[in-house]
Enzyme design. Structure first.
Site, short mmCIF file in Angstrom:
data_model
loop_
_atom_site.label_atom_id
_atom_site.label_comp_id
_atom_site.label_asym_id
_atom_site.label_seq_id
_atom_site.Cartn_x
_atom_site.Cartn_y
_atom_site.Cartn_z
N TYR A 114 47.31 19.59 -26.57
CA TYR A 114 47.41 20.61 -25.51
C TYR A 114 47.77 21.97 -26.12
CZ TYR A 114 49.45 22.79 -21.27
OH TYR A 114 49.77 23.63 -20.24
N SER A 144 50.09 28.80 -22.30
CA SER A 144 51.33 28.03 -22.14
C SER A 144 52.23 28.37 -23.31
CB SER A 144 51.02 26.53 -22.17
OG SER A 144 52.20 25.78 -22.39
N1 LIG Z 1 52.70 23.34 -14.56
C1 LIG Z 1 53.23 23.72 -15.73
O1 LIG Z 1 54.37 23.38 -16.11
C2 LIG Z 1 52.39 24.58 -16.65
C3 LIG Z 1 53.01 25.14 -17.77
C4 LIG Z 1 52.26 25.93 -18.63
C5 LIG Z 1 50.93 26.15 -18.35
N2 LIG Z 1 50.34 25.61 -17.26
C6 LIG Z 1 48.92 25.84 -17.06
O2 LIG Z 1 48.64 26.29 -15.73
C7 LIG Z 1 47.32 25.90 -15.39
C8 LIG Z 1 47.29 25.25 -14.02
O3 LIG Z 1 48.21 24.22 -13.99
P1 LIG Z 1 48.89 23.75 -12.62
O4 LIG Z 1 50.12 23.07 -13.02
O5 LIG Z 1 48.99 24.88 -11.67
O6 LIG Z 1 47.79 22.70 -12.14
P2 LIG Z 1 47.26 22.23 -10.72
O7 LIG Z 1 46.91 20.84 -10.94
O8 LIG Z 1 48.16 22.51 -9.63
O9 LIG Z 1 45.94 23.04 -10.53
C9 LIG Z 1 44.84 22.90 -11.38
C10 LIG Z 1 43.52 22.89 -10.57
O10 LIG Z 1 42.49 22.84 -11.55
C11 LIG Z 1 41.48 21.97 -11.09
N3 LIG Z 1 40.70 21.48 -12.23
C12 LIG Z 1 41.06 20.56 -13.16
N4 LIG Z 1 40.06 20.38 -14.05
C13 LIG Z 1 39.05 21.22 -13.67
C14 LIG Z 1 37.76 21.49 -14.19
N5 LIG Z 1 37.28 20.86 -15.28
N6 LIG Z 1 36.99 22.42 -13.56
C15 LIG Z 1 37.45 23.07 -12.46
N7 LIG Z 1 38.67 22.83 -11.92
C16 LIG Z 1 39.45 21.92 -12.51
C17 LIG Z 1 42.23 20.86 -10.36
O11 LIG Z 1 41.38 20.19 -9.45
C18 LIG Z 1 43.35 21.64 -9.68
O12 LIG Z 1 42.98 22.04 -8.37
C19 LIG Z 1 46.82 25.01 -16.55
O13 LIG Z 1 46.02 25.75 -17.42
C20 LIG Z 1 48.10 24.58 -17.22
O14 LIG Z 1 47.90 24.26 -18.58
C21 LIG Z 1 51.04 24.82 -16.40
#
Ligand SMILES: NC(=O)c1ccc[n+]([C@@H]2O[C@H](COP(=O)([O-])OP(=O)(O)OC[C@H]3O[C@@H](n4cnc5c(N)ncnc54)[C@H](O)[C@@H]3O)[C@@H](O)[C@H]2O)c1
Length: 267
Positions: free
Chosen positions: A162, A148
């Site tokens: 985070y 991130s």
């Molecule tokens: N959305 C944003 O703005 C953003 C920005 C920067 C980074 N990210 C990163 O992107 C990644 C995904 O985020 P997203 O927004 O797509 O999330 P999301 O919630 O859409 O998807 C995440 C998935 O991970 C699963 N999950 C959570 N904990 C888990 C565990 N312990 N073991 C296995 N599965 C698990 C959840 O059930 C979910 O299906 C993360 O690492 C997040 O930090 C997101």
């Protein structure tokens, strides 16, 4: 469709999404399958993983899934073994799972620290611990870790815990890139900025409850971005696709920022 991942086997962690729509891992899984990869998706939520598997299979792609909590050693070992049983190799590992909490040492307690370290950071150790020996035996592999821009600096809110985990992921990735460069293994990070994914909606719902307030907050996040809107899961997925593919065969130990220019404002 250009089949940029033809004949590759890819593990994607967090292959589902926490709500309706497209999360990063769900978009990556579907995109990788469209590009010819056989996808092994893992998620703590079996229904979310099954939804992604169904989308891929309905499009004619190949996908198997497992329920796994990637912060648990036994689950990760089981996930890796299940992938090897299903597909016989692992060419790509995407560490996508991550959870976000707002706050730092002054606001958050020890349990929250332990939990976010386990889910965001220890999970990367666990998956790499089990997958690197497989890639070493094969003599090839590409690891893509979803960090991130919070790893780089202040991302608009106090992401003290985070950002610490995401910074650690960047550092681990750089070290693995050098340590395994001679084994034909590459390791890189994608650094998304403010992305409009189900995770963001779920977090805003938890904090603000009412739908009207969430819409206002989504608009506020949009305005923070130089392009006037957040990115989406596909923006992250296309960056991960490039780093996972042979097009990036001379790229290792680097960070691909996907934030519409937001982090340039840090400087
Ligand atoms: N959305 C944003 O703005 C953003 C920005 C920067 C980074 N990210 C990163 O992107 C990644 C995904 O985020 P997203 O927004 O797509 O999330 P999301 O919630 O859409 O998807 C995440 C998935 O991970 C699963 N999950 C959570 N904990 C888990 C565990 N312990 N073991 C296995 N599965 C698990 C959840 O059930 C979910 O299906 C993360 O690492 C997040 O930090 C997101």
């Amino acid at each position: 469709m250009t089949r940029r991942l033809q004949d590759k086997v890819a593990i994607v962690t967090g292959c589902g999404s926490v709500g309706p729509g497209w999360g990063n891992g769900k978009a990556m899984s579907v995109l990788f399958a469209r590009e010819g990869a056989r996808v092994f998706g893992a998620d703590i939520n079996g229904d979310a993983a099954a939804e992604t598997r169904t989308i891929i299979q309905d499009e004619g792609g190949v996908c198997e899934t497992a329920v796994a909590d990637v912060s648990k050693a036994a689950d990760v070992e089981g996930m890796v073994n299940a992938c090897l049983e299903a597909f016989g190799r692992i060419d790509i590992l995407v560490n996508n799972v991550g959870i976000a909490v707002v706050g730092g040492p002054a606001e958050l307690d020890e349990n929250t620290w332990d939990h976010i370290i386990a889910v965001n950071q220890k999970s990367v150790y666990l998956t790499c611990h089990h997958v690197l020996p497989v890639m070493e035996r094969q003599g090839n592999g590409a690891i893509v870790n979803n960090a991130s821009i919070a790893a780089l600096g202040w991302a608009g809110v106090h992401y003290g815990f985070y950002g610490a985990t995401k910074g650690a992921i960047v550092s681990m990735t750089r070290a693995m890139a050098i340590a395994h460069a001679k084994n034909g293994i590459r390791a890189n990070c994608v650094l998304p900025g403010l992305m409009n994914t189900p995770l963001v909606h779920a977090a805003l719902t938890r904090v603000y409850g009412k739908e009207g307030d969430i819409e206002t907050l989504v608009r506020t996040r949009d305005k923070q971005c130089p392009m006037g809107h957040m990115g989406d899961a596909w923006d992250t997925a296309y960056a991960a696709l490039f780093l996972a593919s042979d097009e990036a065969k001379y790229i290792t130990g680097t960070e691909l920022v996907v934030d519409g220019g937001l982090s340039v404002r840090f400087a």
